[in-house]
Design a protein around this motif. Sequence first.
Motif, PDB file in Angstrom:
ATOM      1  N   VAL A 508      35.239  14.820 101.997  1.00 44.94           N
ATOM      2  CA  VAL A 508      33.899  14.259 101.825  1.00 44.94           C
ATOM      3  C   VAL A 508      33.416  14.491 100.396  1.00 44.94           C
ATOM      4  CG1 VAL A 508      31.473  14.450 102.523  1.00 44.94           C
ATOM      5  CG2 VAL A 508      33.274  14.476 104.264  1.00 44.94           C
ATOM      6  N   HIS A 509      33.580  15.707  99.917  1.00 43.21           N
ATOM      7  CA  HIS A 509      33.141  16.035  98.557  1.00 43.21           C
ATOM      8  C   HIS A 509      33.952  15.257  97.515  1.00 43.21           C
ATOM      9  CE1 HIS A 509      31.648  20.113 100.293  1.00 43.21           C
ATOM     10  NE2 HIS A 509      30.737  19.168 100.409  1.00 43.21           N
ATOM     11  N   SER A 510      35.243  15.069  97.786  1.00 39.35           N
ATOM     12  CA  SER A 510      36.080  14.310  96.854  1.00 39.35           C
ATOM     13  C   SER A 510      35.608  12.865  96.751  1.00 39.35           C
ATOM     14  CB  SER A 510      37.548  14.346  97.300  1.00 39.35           C
ATOM     15  OG  SER A 510      38.083  15.651  97.180  1.00 39.35           O
ATOM     16  N   PHE A 511      35.274  12.271  97.882  1.00 34.23           N
ATOM     17  CA  PHE A 511      34.802  10.889  97.857  1.00 34.23           C
ATOM     18  C   PHE A 511      33.461  10.799  97.144  1.00 34.23           C
ATOM     19  CE2 PHE A 511      37.582  10.421 101.764  1.00 34.23           C
ATOM     20  CZ  PHE A 511      38.573   9.728 101.089  1.00 34.23           C
ATOM     21  N   ALA A 512      32.636  11.834  97.291  1.00 31.79           N
ATOM     22  CA  ALA A 512      31.361  11.859  96.571  1.00 31.79           C
ATOM     23  C   ALA A 512      31.588  11.863  95.066  1.00 31.79           C
ATOM     24  CB  ALA A 512      30.544  13.073  96.986  1.00 31.79           C
ATOM     25  N   GLU A 513      32.730  12.404  94.647  1.00 34.58           N
ATOM     26  CA  GLU A 513      33.084  12.445  93.223  1.00 34.58           C
ATOM     27  C   GLU A 513      33.897  11.222  92.803  1.00 34.58           C
ATOM     28  OE1 GLU A 513      35.164  16.113  92.966  1.00 34.58           O
ATOM     29  OE2 GLU A 513      33.389  17.345  93.341  1.00 34.58           O
ATOM     30  N   LEU A 514      33.899  10.182  93.662  1.00 35.85           N
ATOM     31  CA  LEU A 514      34.571   8.912  93.387  1.00 35.85           C
ATOM     32  C   LEU A 514      36.090   9.029  93.329  1.00 35.85           C
ATOM     33  CD1 LEU A 514      32.202   7.213  90.779  1.00 35.85           C
ATOM     34  CD2 LEU A 514      32.380   6.790  93.225  1.00 35.85           C
ATOM     35  N   LYS A 515      36.646  10.003  94.022  1.00 32.20           N
ATOM     36  CA  LYS A 515      38.101  10.090  94.119  1.00 32.20           C
ATOM     37  C   LYS A 515      38.607   9.005  95.067  1.00 32.20           C
ATOM     38  CE  LYS A 515      38.148  13.859  91.627  1.00 32.20           C
ATOM     39  NZ  LYS A 515      38.597  13.808  90.202  1.00 32.20           N
ATOM     40  N   THR A 516      39.807   8.518  94.812  1.00 35.04           N
ATOM     41  CA  THR A 516      40.422   7.559  95.716  1.00 35.04           C
ATOM     42  C   THR A 516      40.961   8.287  96.941  1.00 35.04           C
ATOM     43  OG1 THR A 516      42.598   7.772  94.712  1.00 35.04           O
ATOM     44  CG2 THR A 516      41.095   6.137  93.741  1.00 35.04           C
ATOM     45  N   THR A 517      41.383   7.511  97.920  1.00 34.04           N
ATOM     46  CA  THR A 517      41.988   8.125  99.111  1.00 34.04           C
ATOM     47  C   THR A 517      43.206   8.950  98.719  1.00 34.04           C
ATOM     48  OG1 THR A 517      41.184   6.452 100.660  1.00 34.04           O
ATOM     49  CG2 THR A 517      43.201   7.621 101.264  1.00 34.04           C
ATOM     50  N   ALA A 518      44.036   8.383  97.852  1.00 34.40           N
ATOM     51  CA  ALA A 518      45.239   9.104  97.415  1.00 34.40           C
ATOM     52  C   ALA A 518      44.866  10.419  96.738  1.00 34.40           C
ATOM     53  CB  ALA A 518      46.056   8.234  96.472  1.00 34.40           C
ATOM     54  N   GLU A 519      43.870  10.379  95.859  1.00 33.33           N
ATOM     55  CA  GLU A 519      43.450  11.593  95.146  1.00 33.33           C
ATOM     56  C   GLU A 519      42.835  12.613  96.100  1.00 33.33           C
ATOM     57  OE1 GLU A 519      42.382   9.544  90.812  1.00 33.33           O
ATOM     58  OE2 GLU A 519      40.879   9.627  92.410  1.00 33.33           O
ATOM     59  N   ALA A 520      42.036  12.135  97.070  1.00 35.34           N
ATOM     60  CA  ALA A 520      41.407  13.049  98.025  1.00 35.34           C
ATOM     61  C   ALA A 520      42.460  13.766  98.870  1.00 35.34           C
ATOM     62  CB  ALA A 520      40.440  12.281  98.925  1.00 35.34           C
ATOM     63  N   ILE A 521      43.509  13.057  99.249  1.00 36.69           N
ATOM     64  CA  ILE A 521      44.587  13.672 100.030  1.00 36.69           C
ATOM     65  C   ILE A 521      45.327  14.708  99.196  1.00 36.69           C
ATOM     66  CG2 ILE A 521      46.860  13.186 101.044  1.00 36.69           C
ATOM     67  CD1 ILE A 521      45.626  10.600 102.159  1.00 36.69           C
ATOM     68  N   GLU A 522      45.654  14.357  97.980  1.00 35.24           N
ATOM     69  CA  GLU A 522      46.398  15.286  97.118  1.00 35.24           C
ATOM     70  C   GLU A 522      45.577  16.528  96.792  1.00 35.24           C
ATOM     71  OE1 GLU A 522      47.359  12.668  93.932  1.00 35.24           O
ATOM     72  OE2 GLU A 522      49.134  11.840  94.925  1.00 35.24           O
ATOM     73  N   LEU A 523      44.266  16.346  96.560  1.00 38.21           N
ATOM     74  CA  LEU A 523      43.408  17.473  96.188  1.00 38.21           C
ATOM     75  C   LEU A 523      43.156  18.426  97.360  1.00 38.21           C
ATOM     76  CD1 LEU A 523      40.712  15.717  93.970  1.00 38.21           C
ATOM     77  CD2 LEU A 523      42.182  17.606  93.253  1.00 38.21           C
ATOM     78  N   ASN A 524      42.995  17.870  98.557  1.00 36.11           N
ATOM     79  CA  ASN A 524      42.574  18.686  99.696  1.00 36.11           C
ATOM     80  C   ASN A 524      43.696  19.046 100.661  1.00 36.11           C
ATOM     81  OD1 ASN A 524      39.425  18.691  99.449  1.00 36.11           O
ATOM     82  ND2 ASN A 524      40.037  16.570  99.090  1.00 36.11           N
ATOM     83  N   LEU A 525      44.722  18.211 100.729  1.00 35.43           N
ATOM     84  CA  LEU A 525      45.822  18.466 101.649  1.00 35.43           C
ATOM     85  C   LEU A 525      47.091  18.879 100.922  1.00 35.43           C
ATOM     86  CD1 LEU A 525      45.253  15.407 104.048  1.00 35.43           C
ATOM     87  CD2 LEU A 525      44.070  17.617 103.970  1.00 35.43           C
ATOM     88  N   HIS A 526      47.068  18.712  99.614  1.00 32.56           N
ATOM     89  CA  HIS A 526      48.150  19.191  98.743  1.00 32.56           C
ATOM     90  C   HIS A 526      49.508  18.552  99.081  1.00 32.56           C
ATOM     91  CE1 HIS A 526      45.087  22.003  97.551  1.00 32.56           C
ATOM     92  NE2 HIS A 526      45.027  22.487  98.786  1.00 32.56           N
ATOM     93  N   GLU A 527      49.464  17.269  99.360  1.00 32.03           N
ATOM     94  CA  GLU A 527      50.697  16.508  99.494  1.00 32.03           C
ATOM     95  C   GLU A 527      50.409  15.054  99.125  1.00 32.03           C
ATOM     96  OE1 GLU A 527      52.020  17.037 103.509  1.00 32.03           O
ATOM     97  OE2 GLU A 527      50.829  15.382 104.283  1.00 32.03           O
ATOM     98  N   SER A 528      51.457  14.321  98.868  1.00 28.19           N
ATOM     99  CA  SER A 528      51.289  12.931  98.466  1.00 28.19           C
ATOM    100  C   SER A 528      50.903  12.078  99.670  1.00 28.19           C
ATOM    101  CB  SER A 528      52.591  12.398  97.870  1.00 28.19           C
ATOM    102  OG  SER A 528      53.582  12.284  98.884  1.00 28.19           O
TER     103      SER A 528
END
Length: 742
Positions: A508-528
């Motif tokens: 949620v916070h990643s999307f608030a920072e305009l991250k893409t789905t791919a970026e949000a997954i990599e940042l929070n789940l630590h996988e591609s």
Amino acid sequence: MGVSYKLGMVLAVVLAAAGVGWAAPAAAGTATPEGCRALRLHGKKAEATACFEALARSGNAYEMAEGYWGLEDYEQAKKEFEVAIAQPKAPAEWRVRYGMLFHARFNNKDAADLFNEALAQDPTNAQAYLGLATLSADGFDEKATEYVAKAIELDPKLVEAHELSANLLLEDKKSDEAVKEANAAVALSPDALDAMAVLAAADLLVDKNADADAWLAKIKAVNPGYGEGYAIVARHLVLNYRYPEGVAYYRKAVEADPRLWSARSELGINLMRLGEEDEPRQQLELSYTNGQTDAATANSLKLLDSYKNFVTTKDDTTILRMWKSESDLLEPYFSEQLHKAIATYSAKYKMKLSGPVQLEVYPNHEDFAVRTMGMPGLGALGVTFGNVVAMDSPSGRKPGDFNWGATMWHEMSHVFILSATNFRVPRWFTEGLAVHEEGQVDPRWANRLTPEVVVAVRDRKLLAVTEMDQGFVFPKYPEQVLVSYWQAGTICDYIAERWGNDALLGMVHSFAELKTTAEAIELNLHESPEQFDKDYAAWLDKRIGSTVKNFDEWRKQLKAFVELSKAADSNGTVLAKALVAMIQMYPEYVGDANAYEFLAKAQLAKKDDKGAAETLNTYVSMGGENPDALKQLASLQEEAGDKKAAAETLERLNFIYPEDQALHSKLGDLLLAEHDNAGAVREYQAVLALKPLDMASAKYDLAKAYLAAGDKAKAEENVLGSLEVAPGYKPAQKLLLEIEGK
């Protein structure tokens, strides 16, 4: 006007060739439809009007039709078009233009007929394909992309086709491709104003405000009064949940062109979505009076008129609007759940809403549907616009088809997530999280594995996580929106199970920072995303792989059972075994003709009440919501001496079909027996709200509950009410003596 608002105006820069000057009014014989439209495109209103007047005097039926159209005399334009296309050698282009006039006047059926007639006459007519694409785009039909691609194939220099393609791509979350198409249109023509608007919208959606302003400045340099450009931007903002910003750009549109009635109507509609009433009515009435008589405008005005039949209750955090005739019944239940949802999500999402939540409950589904017009892929039960939620009332649905509690909690998740991300959340994530939250409130409300979903999984139709939004906006098969809700929900289930709720909150916070789905997954789940898709597929296979594998056999068994059960001499034991086998193959199926209800019926026939109760209890645990089945289960539980379980089962019915007087009466009795006096008061009040024939008994029951709750004054008030209706009602007389003797 914009691609969706353009209403058939062709972007042409052929003024010199057309013999039309910028300053002087056109004389009959020198004006051309293309030249007149170009004058209008460049904001030369007086010259354009003179040009269209010249066409209307020309004596040529086609030119006269175009002239009357430009002068907004639509009926006369239609008459002239009829004369024009009746001529033996009428070109296909005339039918296309006539079709665009019908589209402009909100008649897509006749427009489609004319486009198809044009293609029958000239199969290579790019404009006809563009017309079909425009109609399909209105309904978010995936064929729009097919038609517009054909138009570009036939005429690569057709600017409007590139503009429409860019619009469609941006709607489908394909921003890079949209920008490419829009730039192609601008390269073909410096007057591709709609393409510039798409480029501005694409920049705004990623908060590149300065770049967006630069594109809008270029539009203004060509035509300061081109409100259609702002309207295109507004529409894309609205489609991405950014309603307040969308309203701001619709305001810019009507400021630039006060006569842009389509944008003014959209302004009114979106102000309604934000909970306003007075200004929306003004904007919509002005639009309608000036010819914007499309369904959205007309129905929104009707909806505003219906508000006089609603009751509104307010407190510091909620505004609840309900139909007068059912407010007394439903308000206590909805209010309780609404406040509970606000408290739960405030703690879970670690935030506080900026203002009260407005919940509108519509007993007429068509009134609710007005709220969703022009929005793609929305569920048919509820919709959220910022802090405003609109949803169906349980009375507007067939009993068992709708769980209002699950719907309300789903929509309330949207309220919080839209606020937390400043309306910057991808469609798939906010829908998936809301579906996930339903199951968190009550596991029996969890994501249902329907046959449509099983088929999609079996046929490998699930989307990659980075492509999930496309399943909501431009579905490629009829069930894809439903499948996308399920897939998005299970993705969030999987994330919560493997990484925990904090990972979801992190996204949620990643999307608030305009991250893409791919970026949000990599940042929070630590996988591609690619690895995520593989892991999710493996997790899903463990959960439902057996059901998917057995689905075809289950369907065969279901058909065989139906045929077997028709036989007069059917063997009950054989039927029961078949039903048990079907349940084992597909335990999640609780829809029509499910094995659980058949099996419980067979067990009851054999006097196996315990077995029937166990079967129905499993049915309920899987999400089964047939009111008759729940009533049967409650009856069995009560007969077995488990009044608490019976009450809990009937409590579930309050979320499914609360318009049942017998339900509330029985539940009140059970709760009173279990010393849940407040609950009993609520249920007996519901009986009164349903205006029972036996008002004396209903008031007497409520008086008993109040007395048990320690409210002697309310008890006396209601027992006196009972005796007023039936002075000789002995139970009430006895209770009154008891009250006065205490």
